[in-house]
Scaffold this active site. Structure first.
Site, PDB file in Angstrom:
ATOM      1  N   CYS A 139       3.684 -19.157  52.148  1.00  0.00           N
ATOM      2  CA  CYS A 139       3.185 -19.758  50.889  1.00  0.00           C
ATOM      3  C   CYS A 139       2.145 -20.838  51.186  1.00  0.00           C
ATOM      4  CB  CYS A 139       4.336 -20.358  50.081  1.00  0.00           C
ATOM      5  SG  CYS A 139       5.380 -19.153  49.220  1.00  0.00           S
ATOM      6  N   CYS A 226       7.610 -10.559  47.164  1.00  0.00           N
ATOM      7  CA  CYS A 226       8.545 -11.621  46.779  1.00  0.00           C
ATOM      8  C   CYS A 226       8.920 -11.574  45.306  1.00  0.00           C
ATOM      9  CB  CYS A 226       7.956 -12.981  47.130  1.00  0.00           C
ATOM     10  SG  CYS A 226       7.618 -13.146  48.893  1.00  0.00           S
ATOM     11  N   CYS A 251       7.329 -22.199  45.313  1.00  0.00           N
ATOM     12  CA  CYS A 251       6.400 -21.918  46.407  1.00  0.00           C
ATOM     13  C   CYS A 251       5.720 -23.195  46.899  1.00  0.00           C
ATOM     14  CB  CYS A 251       5.340 -20.919  45.959  1.00  0.00           C
ATOM     15  SG  CYS A 251       4.391 -21.496  44.558  1.00  0.00           S
TER      16      CYS A 251
END
Ligand code: SF4
Length: 257
Positions: A139, A226, A251
């Site tokens: 991320c 995800c 994130c």
């Protein structure tokens, strides 16, 4: 398959969710006023410059509502999208349609290519499933670093965060502050008190374009590896990083240091 099941299987996100709350008109008026205030307070410093306020558009339902409002009200507010290199084909197609139709400039920020190549070579394509630190490292490369570039030179940004989305977002205020990349900024959350039903009521009323994955039980859409569809009764964000504990499921974009 009985008739009720068939109806659910073919129902769109609008059919399933568009239910305005009793105070929807007041919420919409407050949202419009806040967006006008943001455009006024963070207008370009001089003619020809870009506005100093921008919408972080994930291309999810909430952000498509905000992009629609910015365009419909002809506000001088920029729009940016983080194209992580891991988005669904449906999301990329929506991005192309938004770029083609938006009056406001839509800027796309991608990760540094070499950083993604090095990370995948070192940790593997499925690194995000191996540990929370590796997921957050992915991320960082694909979202946080591009976010810093997207916000560079901006004094304020706008998000589609809503209190209803998760426990971690239950206190989201209309106007907040944060410091992405070490720079203090105003953060507007104009939909903070909107319900999911309000969002879809607006989409239905205004024929807002949206990601067809919402029709396949993806309420919250992020990167393809995800994100999964949710089942009846699951939480709104249950399809995001579903293998992690609830507390870890952000994130970093909206996590305060
Ligand atoms: S959401 Fe998943 S694929 Fe996207 S940047 Fe984060 S870990 Fe990587």
């Amino acid at each position: 398959m009985n008739t009720a099941t068939q109806k659910t299987a073919t129902a769109s996100a609008i059919d399933l969710n568009a239910r305005a709350s009793a105070t929807f008109a007041q919420k919409l008026a407050a949202t419009q006023a806040l967006l006008q205030q943001a455009a006024r307070d963070y207008a370009p410093s001089s003619a020809g410059d870009e506005p100093r306020v921008t919408l972080a558009c994930s291309l999810g339902a909430e952000d498509m509502v905000l992009a629609h409002l910015i365009n419909a009200m002809q506000l001088n507010i920029g729009i940016f999208v983080l194209e992580t290199g891991q988005l669904h084909a449906e999301t990329l197609a929506l991005l192309a349609r938004l770029q083609a139709s938006s009056r406001a400039k839509v800027s796309v920020f991608k990760p540094v290519e070499q950083a993604t190549i090095d990370f995948v070579a070192r940790e593997g394509k499925d690194a995000m499933y191996k540990s929370i630190p590796l997921r957050k490292a992915c991320c960082q490369i694909r979202k946080m670093e591009p976010l810093s570039r997207a916000l560079a030179g901006k004094a304020a940004w706008i998000t589609g965060l809503r209190r209803e989305q998760s426990g971690a977002r239950a206190e989201v205020p209309l106007i907040d502050h944060d410091a992405v990349g070490g720079t203090e900024r105003v953060k507007y959350n104009p939909l903070s008190d909107w319900t999911w039903g309000d969002v879809w009521h607006y989409i239905a009323q205004n024929q807002v374009d949206y990601n067809p994955l919402h029709d396949q039980f993806y309420p919250s859409i992020g990167c393809a590896p995800c994100t999964r569809a949710i089942s009846l009764g699951e939480d709104f964000r249950a399809g995001r990083w579903w293998w992690e504990d609830e507390a870890a499921k952000e994130c970093g974009l909206h996590v305060k240091s």
